[in-house]
Enzyme design. Structure first.
Site, PDB file in Angstrom:
ATOM      1  N   GLY A  16      93.441  18.306  14.506  1.00  0.00           N
ATOM      2  CA  GLY A  16      92.120  18.672  14.162  1.00  0.00           C
ATOM      3  C   GLY A  16      92.078  20.064  13.857  1.00  0.00           C
ATOM      4  N   ALA A  17      93.055  20.792  14.894  1.00  0.00           N
ATOM      5  CA  ALA A  17      93.043  22.633  14.799  1.00  0.00           C
ATOM      6  C   ALA A  17      93.657  23.244  13.203  1.00  0.00           C
ATOM      7  CB  ALA A  17      93.758  22.663  16.183  1.00  0.00           C
ATOM      8  N   SER A  19      92.181  23.630  10.863  1.00  0.00           N
ATOM      9  CA  SER A  19      90.447  23.595   9.626  1.00  0.00           C
ATOM     10  C   SER A  19      90.070  23.489  10.508  1.00  0.00           C
ATOM     11  CB  SER A  19      90.769  23.026   8.502  1.00  0.00           C
ATOM     12  OG  SER A  19      90.116  22.543   7.544  1.00  0.00           O
ATOM     13  N   GLY A  20      88.332  24.076   9.717  1.00  0.00           N
ATOM     14  CA  GLY A  20      87.003  23.741  10.766  1.00  0.00           C
ATOM     15  C   GLY A  20      86.131  24.078  11.715  1.00  0.00           C
ATOM     16  N   GLY A  22      87.379  22.161  14.292  1.00  0.00           N
ATOM     17  CA  GLY A  22      89.295  22.370  15.333  1.00  0.00           C
ATOM     18  C   GLY A  22      89.790  23.816  15.310  1.00  0.00           C
ATOM     19  N   SER A 146      79.403  12.645  16.660  1.00  0.00           N
ATOM     20  CA  SER A 146      78.401  13.225  15.520  1.00  0.00           C
ATOM     21  C   SER A 146      77.401  12.865  15.202  1.00  0.00           C
ATOM     22  CB  SER A 146      79.125  12.897  14.064  1.00  0.00           C
ATOM     23  OG  SER A 146      78.178  13.298  12.324  1.00  0.00           O
ATOM     24  N   TYR A 180      81.975   5.313   8.221  1.00  0.00           N
ATOM     25  CA  TYR A 180      82.273   6.516   9.202  1.00  0.00           C
ATOM     26  C   TYR A 180      80.906   6.748  10.275  1.00  0.00           C
ATOM     27  CZ  TYR A 180      81.890  11.432  10.377  1.00  0.00           C
ATOM     28  OH  TYR A 180      81.740  12.888  10.852  1.00  0.00           O
TER      29      TYR A 180
HETATM   30  N1  LIG Z   1      81.225  18.962   9.491  1.00  0.00           N
HETATM   31  C1  LIG Z   1      80.654  18.425   9.899  1.00  0.00           C
HETATM   32  O1  LIG Z   1      79.385  18.967   9.548  1.00  0.00           O
HETATM   33  C2  LIG Z   1      80.913  17.411  11.158  1.00  0.00           C
HETATM   34  C3  LIG Z   1      79.740  17.113  12.164  1.00  0.00           C
HETATM   35  C4  LIG Z   1      79.853  16.164  13.067  1.00  0.00           C
HETATM   36  C5  LIG Z   1      81.145  15.830  13.036  1.00  0.00           C
HETATM   37  N2  LIG Z   1      81.892  16.734  12.231  1.00  0.00           N
HETATM   38  C6  LIG Z   1      83.502  15.836  12.925  1.00  0.00           C
HETATM   39  O2  LIG Z   1      83.660  17.466  13.019  1.00  0.00           O
HETATM   40  C7  LIG Z   1      85.249  16.922  13.576  1.00  0.00           C
HETATM   41  C8  LIG Z   1      86.625  17.938  12.332  1.00  0.00           C
HETATM   42  O3  LIG Z   1      86.323  17.394  11.300  1.00  0.00           O
HETATM   43  P1  LIG Z   1      85.278  18.994  10.186  1.00  0.00           P
HETATM   44  O4  LIG Z   1      84.576  19.122   9.988  1.00  0.00           O
HETATM   45  O5  LIG Z   1      86.076  20.083  10.740  1.00  0.00           O
HETATM   46  O6  LIG Z   1      86.865  19.083   9.551  1.00  0.00           O
HETATM   47  P2  LIG Z   1      87.992  19.240   9.077  1.00  0.00           P
HETATM   48  O7  LIG Z   1      87.679  20.966   8.028  1.00  0.00           O
HETATM   49  O8  LIG Z   1      88.557  18.652   7.629  1.00  0.00           O
HETATM   50  O9  LIG Z   1      88.533  19.354   9.543  1.00  0.00           O
HETATM   51  C9  LIG Z   1      89.348  18.061  10.323  1.00  0.00           C
HETATM   52  C10 LIG Z   1      91.031  18.275  10.346  1.00  0.00           C
HETATM   53  O10 LIG Z   1      91.253  16.846  10.926  1.00  0.00           O
HETATM   54  C11 LIG Z   1      92.399  16.540  10.452  1.00  0.00           C
HETATM   55  N3  LIG Z   1      93.092  15.896  10.334  1.00  0.00           N
HETATM   56  C12 LIG Z   1      92.582  14.570   9.386  1.00  0.00           C
HETATM   57  N4  LIG Z   1      93.262  13.741   9.260  1.00  0.00           N
HETATM   58  C13 LIG Z   1      94.021  13.787   9.968  1.00  0.00           C
HETATM   59  C14 LIG Z   1      94.692  13.437  10.128  1.00  0.00           C
HETATM   60  N5  LIG Z   1      95.623  11.814   9.624  1.00  0.00           N
HETATM   61  N6  LIG Z   1      96.515  13.734  10.857  1.00  0.00           N
HETATM   62  C15 LIG Z   1      96.231  14.245  11.953  1.00  0.00           C
HETATM   63  N7  LIG Z   1      95.073  15.551  11.072  1.00  0.00           N
HETATM   64  C16 LIG Z   1      94.083  15.203  10.450  1.00  0.00           C
HETATM   65  C17 LIG Z   1      92.653  17.713   9.498  1.00  0.00           C
HETATM   66  O11 LIG Z   1      94.255  18.220   9.010  1.00  0.00           O
HETATM   67  P3  LIG Z   1      94.435  18.963   7.623  1.00  0.00           P
HETATM   68  O12 LIG Z   1      93.983  20.310   7.668  1.00  0.00           O
HETATM   69  O13 LIG Z   1      96.055  18.783   7.776  1.00  0.00           O
HETATM   70  O14 LIG Z   1      93.200  18.272   6.703  1.00  0.00           O
HETATM   71  C18 LIG Z   1      91.743  19.021   9.483  1.00  0.00           C
HETATM   72  O15 LIG Z   1      92.934  20.008  11.120  1.00  0.00           O
HETATM   73  C19 LIG Z   1      85.640  15.537  12.700  1.00  0.00           C
HETATM   74  O16 LIG Z   1      86.384  14.653  13.495  1.00  0.00           O
HETATM   75  C20 LIG Z   1      84.175  15.267  12.238  1.00  0.00           C
HETATM   76  O17 LIG Z   1      84.062  13.944  12.415  1.00  0.00           O
HETATM   77  C21 LIG Z   1      81.911  17.164  11.105  1.00  0.00           C
END
Ligand SMILES: NC(=O)c1ccc[n+]([C@@H]2O[C@H](COP(=O)([O-])OP(=O)(O)OC[C@H]3O[C@@H](n4cnc5c(N)ncnc54)[C@H](OP(=O)(O)O)[C@@H]3O)[C@@H](O)[C@H]2O)c1
Length: 300
Positions: A16-17, A19-20, A22, A146, A180
């Site tokens: 998950g690197a 986007s966001g 990662g 989370s 989730y």
């Molecule tokens: N944002 C928040 O407020 C928040 C809060 C608590 C926890 N989190 C956790 O933080 C982590 C990262 O999320 P984020 O907020 O940075 O969201 P994000 O910007 O949507 O990034 C998610 C990453 O996971 C990858 N991903 C999703 N499904 C996948 C799959 N089937 N196979 C391979 N890669 C996949 C995405 O790839 P693509 O680029 O191809 O989509 C992206 O690189 C997640 O585990 C989330 O539960 C987020």
């Protein structure tokens, strides 16, 4: 056992690197001298991030790309075998890829999608890379959880692992969010059981809460949900801020080697009561082994 000396010169695999959180973490870690293995489903995006990491690191080739879909166990196995082939050491594994699915989908393995991506993929990838992590010890496994895990107050419903009842009972976002929350609780229980099984191996396990972060998270669930995420933006952290605890857990020698498994804002924190249930952690391990066809070599 040698002490942790920071991430410079170490090899970090991160899912998950693209986007966001990662991506922000990968940039900061490359700037600190780490070599990064990007695991991503989208090769073009991953190559773009790799180019950014190489630039941040001063022009050297510090990033490798491994293409795989975390929703597919076949793909996770393929990625793991490619990593084992290409990487003589893995010092840190970051299980960060994650998503929330508003509608219930089944994967090719017949597993509900949120459970497959957020929990089973980290379980399987960690299991398959564990021997390499042990050989590289001291090593760390870090899983992005989370604060949302607290919503799964009653713990994981082991009688509804397919999420059928949960999604069926409440059709609005509550059902999907409940699912989730269960997976983010699973991240902590998995970390607790992994840490217990790895005692004395030199491999430590941590999970963390990044806070509410403005990323691409939840943008896969239609216009209304996207709009909702937009409304929350002013209250959200930047990806760089959201990545701080992850970077700290990866890099710092101050992180306790054992005993603490959940962190927020670069400090250990008590997770929910459900996340501190050792029986649930053990049971989760057992069902995860069944759902991934006995992938783990770690004894209980
Ligand atoms: N944002 C928040 O407020 C928040 C809060 C608590 C926890 N989190 C956790 O933080 C982590 C990262 O999320 P984020 O907020 O940075 O969201 P994000 O910007 O949507 O990034 C998610 C990453 O996971 C990858 N991903 C999703 N499904 C996948 C799959 N089937 N196979 C391979 N890669 C996949 C995405 O790839 P693509 O680029 O191809 O989509 C992206 O690189 C997640 O585990 C989330 O539960 C987020």
């Amino acid at each position: 056992m040698n002490e942790w000396t920071g991430v410079s010169g170490k090899y970090v695999i991160i899912t998950g690197a693209t986007s966001g959180i990662g991506r922000a973490a990968a940039v900061q870690l490359a700037a600190r001298g780490a070599r990064i293995g990007i695991v991503a489903r989208n090769e073009a995006k991953a190559n773009e991030v790799a180019a950014q990491l190489n630039e941040v690191a001063g022009g050297g080739a510090v990033a490798d790309v491994f293409v795989g879909d975390m929703a597919s166990q076949r793909s996770v196995r393929q990625v793991a075998s490619e990593i084992l082939e290409r990487c003589p050491r893995v010092d840190v594994l970051v299980n960060n890829a994650g998503a929330l699915y508003y509608h219930r989908h089944l994967t090719e393995d017949n597993v509900e999608m949120t459970w497959a991506v957020n929990h089973l993929a980290p379980f399987l990838l960690t299991s398959l890379l564990l021997d390499r992590l042990k050989e590289s010890a001291p090593a760390r496994v870090i899983t992005t959880s989370s604060h949302g895990h607290r919503a799964a107050r009653e713990g994981i419903d082991f009688d509804d692992l397919s999420g059928d009842r949960l999604y069926g009972r409440r059709r609005l976002l509550g059902g999907a969010f409940g699912r989730y929350a269960e997976t983010k609780l699973a991240n902590i229980l998995f970390t607790a059981e992994l840490a217990r099984r790895l005692q004395g191996s030199g491999v430590s396990a941590y999970s963390f809460d990044p806070g509410l972060v403005a990323t691409n998270f939840n943008k896969n669930n239609g216009v209304l949900v996207r709009w909702n995420m937009l409304v929350m933006r002013p209250f959200s952290r930047s990806p760089e801020k959201g990545a701080e605890t992850l970077v700290w857990l990866t890099d710092s020698a101050d992180v306790p080697e054992s005993g603490e498994i959940y962190f927020a804002d670069k400090r250990s924190k008590a997770p929910s009561g459900a996340a501190q249930d050792p029986d649930a952690a053990r049971r989760l391990w057992e069902v995860s082994e069944e759902q991934t066809q006995g992938s783990s070599s770690l004894q209980g």
